[in-house]
Motif scaffolding. Structure first.
Motif, PDB file in Angstrom:
ATOM      1  N   LYS A   6       0.928  -1.281   0.012  1.00  0.00           N
ATOM      2  CA  LYS A   6      -0.037  -0.056  -0.100  1.00  0.00           C
ATOM      3  C   LYS A   6       0.905   1.298  -0.035  1.00  0.00           C
ATOM      4  N   LYS A   7       1.838   1.415   0.736  1.00  0.00           N
ATOM      5  CA  LYS A   7       2.698   2.437   0.750  1.00  0.00           C
ATOM      6  C   LYS A   7       3.545   2.534  -0.488  1.00  0.00           C
ATOM      7  N   THR A   8       3.980   1.391  -1.067  1.00  0.00           N
ATOM      8  CA  THR A   8       4.623   1.367  -2.352  1.00  0.00           C
ATOM      9  C   THR A   8       3.682   2.163  -3.354  1.00  0.00           C
ATOM     10  N   ARG A   9       2.380   1.520  -3.392  1.00  0.00           N
ATOM     11  CA  ARG A   9       1.623   2.407  -4.475  1.00  0.00           C
ATOM     12  C   ARG A   9       1.160   3.722  -4.228  1.00  0.00           C
ATOM     13  N   ILE A  10       1.126   4.217  -3.053  1.00  0.00           N
ATOM     14  CA  ILE A  10       1.121   5.492  -2.852  1.00  0.00           C
ATOM     15  C   ILE A  10       2.297   6.176  -3.236  1.00  0.00           C
ATOM     16  N   ILE A  11       3.411   5.748  -3.185  1.00  0.00           N
ATOM     17  CA  ILE A  11       4.705   6.507  -3.506  1.00  0.00           C
ATOM     18  C   ILE A  11       4.849   6.446  -4.714  1.00  0.00           C
ATOM     19  N   TYR A  12       4.466   5.222  -5.733  1.00  0.00           N
ATOM     20  CA  TYR A  12       4.585   5.237  -6.848  1.00  0.00           C
ATOM     21  C   TYR A  12       3.650   6.357  -7.429  1.00  0.00           C
ATOM     22  N   TRP A  13       2.303   6.203  -7.186  1.00  0.00           N
ATOM     23  CA  TRP A  13       1.169   7.326  -7.753  1.00  0.00           C
ATOM     24  C   TRP A  13       1.462   8.753  -7.774  1.00  0.00           C
TER      25      TRP A  13
END
Length: 127
Positions: A6-13
């Motif tokens: 979830k954290k990675t998705r937030i950072i990515y987007w």
């Protein structure tokens, strides 16, 4: 979904969105007097200005739209990376350490952040 994913998705987007907000609208101002003077100031030909504007617009769309294939996204990252590094070199060569020399570096940092998190998500198949 795990907390890490979830954290990675937030950072990515977030990083990809900020990058796209910087790249994509620039195409609509490519014909402005300031943009044309900036290109001339760096000693670049007008045809290159238009070619680069179109390529950056397409690259920004490829990064932000999820339906493009992974390989095409890879090439968009490469092209934008070359663009940001070249812009940094050009600005330093013409203006020295004054002015907006850091702008391409900031964009490059967001590009690297987007790229690394994209691969983390792709490896987890959570993209």
């Amino acid at each position: 979904m795990s907390t890490t994913t979830k954290k990675t998705r937030i950072i990515y987007w977030t990083s990809t969105g900020i990058l796209a907000l910087f790249i994509i609208p620039g195409f609509f101002f490519a014909g402005s007097e300031m943009a044309l003077k900036g290109t001339a100031h760096l000693g670049l030909p007008l045809w290159f200005h238009w070619e680069l504007s179109i390529a950056k617009f397409i690259g920004g769309l490829v990064l932000i739209l999820p339906f493009f294939p992974k390989r095409l996204k890879e090439w968009a990252y490469v092209g934008l990376g070359i663009d940001f590094i070249s812009a940094f070199i050009a600005i330093l060569a013409v203006d020295g350490a004054g002015g907006m020399w850091y702008s391409p570096i900031v964009c490059f940092v967001f590009l690297v952040l987007s790229y690394t998190t994209f691969h983390q998500l792709w490896a987890d198949k959570k993209y």
